[in-house]
Design a protein around this motif. Structure first.
Motif, mmCIF file in Angstrom:
data_model
loop_
_atom_site.group_PDB
_atom_site.id
_atom_site.type_symbol
_atom_site.label_atom_id
_atom_site.label_comp_id
_atom_site.label_asym_id
_atom_site.label_seq_id
_atom_site.Cartn_x
_atom_site.Cartn_y
_atom_site.Cartn_z
ATOM 1 N N PHE A 81 0.877 -1.161 0.000
ATOM 2 C CA PHE A 81 0.000 0.000 0.000
ATOM 3 C C PHE A 81 0.915 1.211 0.000
ATOM 4 C CE2 PHE A 81 -2.484 3.260 2.323
ATOM 5 C CZ PHE A 81 -3.600 3.314 1.501
ATOM 6 N N VAL A 82 0.873 1.989 -1.072
ATOM 7 C CA VAL A 82 1.818 3.081 -1.267
ATOM 8 C C VAL A 82 1.057 4.401 -1.330
ATOM 9 C CG1 VAL A 82 3.612 4.025 -2.779
ATOM 10 C CG2 VAL A 82 3.300 1.533 -2.604
ATOM 11 N N ARG A 83 1.469 5.346 -0.491
ATOM 12 C CA ARG A 83 0.886 6.681 -0.564
ATOM 13 C C ARG A 83 2.020 7.678 -0.710
ATOM 14 N NH1 ARG A 83 -1.778 6.194 5.376
ATOM 15 N NH2 ARG A 83 0.122 6.304 6.593
ATOM 16 N N SER A 84 1.788 8.663 -1.577
ATOM 17 C CA SER A 84 2.849 9.585 -1.933
ATOM 18 C C SER A 84 2.318 11.014 -1.979
ATOM 19 C CB SER A 84 3.413 9.188 -3.296
ATOM 20 O OG SER A 84 4.479 10.011 -3.661
ATOM 21 N N LEU A 85 3.112 11.932 -1.455
ATOM 22 C CA LEU A 85 2.790 13.357 -1.503
ATOM 23 C C LEU A 85 3.970 14.106 -2.094
ATOM 24 C CD1 LEU A 85 0.921 13.524 1.861
ATOM 25 C CD2 LEU A 85 0.038 14.438 -0.286
ATOM 26 N N PRO A 86 3.712 15.259 -2.739
ATOM 27 C CA PRO A 86 4.766 15.942 -3.482
ATOM 28 C C PRO A 86 5.827 16.646 -2.645
ATOM 29 C CG PRO A 86 2.731 17.192 -3.588
ATOM 30 C CD PRO A 86 2.411 15.900 -2.907
ATOM 31 N N SER A 87 5.613 16.792 -1.316
ATOM 32 C CA SER A 87 6.608 17.506 -0.503
ATOM 33 C C SER A 87 6.492 17.097 0.956
ATOM 34 C CB SER A 87 6.395 19.021 -0.616
ATOM 35 O OG SER A 87 5.182 19.389 0.034
ATOM 36 N N ALA A 88 7.541 17.392 1.704
ATOM 37 C CA ALA A 88 7.520 17.146 3.139
ATOM 38 C C ALA A 88 6.482 18.042 3.815
ATOM 39 C CB ALA A 88 8.904 17.378 3.736
#
Length: 128
Positions: A81-88
């Motif tokens: 299960f992978v979740r990704s956001l563009p910045s910290a």
């Protein structure tokens, strides 16, 4: 005076690297196992519901979520299960807004179809 110059350079260097890290994406990868009586359709439906709820958190509209299923192997009920956001910064907004959110409620329902016990968080650097 040399101490002040050194401190300024050190502080500036830290800010340079901190700014770079904040501009990089953040990817959170969970190793999961689907319950024996669960279906892929249930898993995908619950994941879509969770994603829609999580995107309602302020600053998290750009959240990307993936289910990574094995195509071959011994443990076909395991997945990522992978979740990704563009910045910290966006990751911080997600973490700050998660508790008490609709996404947290959906996450509790997730336990009925899968368990995710191990995770890693990555700094994602684009090669574009």
């Amino acid at each position: 005076m040399n101490k002040n110059i050194f401190a300024s350079l050190l502080g500036g260097t830290f800010l340079l690297f901190a700014g770079s890290a904040a501009a990089d994406g953040v990817t959170h990868v969970w190793e999961c196992e689907m319950d024996d009586d669960a279906t892929y359709e249930q898993l995908e439906s619950s994941s879509r519901e969770w994603t829609a709820a999580a995107r309602k958190i302020d600053g998290v509209a750009d959240l990307e979520v993936y289910l990574e299923f094995p195509m071959a192997g011994e443990e076909l009920n395991e997945f990522l299960f992978v979740r990704s956001l563009p910045s910290a910064t966006a990751w911080g907004q997600f973490m700050d807004g998660y508790e008490g959110s609709e996404a947290e409620t959906v996450d509790e329902e997730w336990g009925e179809i899968a368990s995710c016990d191990e995770a890693m968080i990555f700094r994602s650097v684009s090669m574009q």
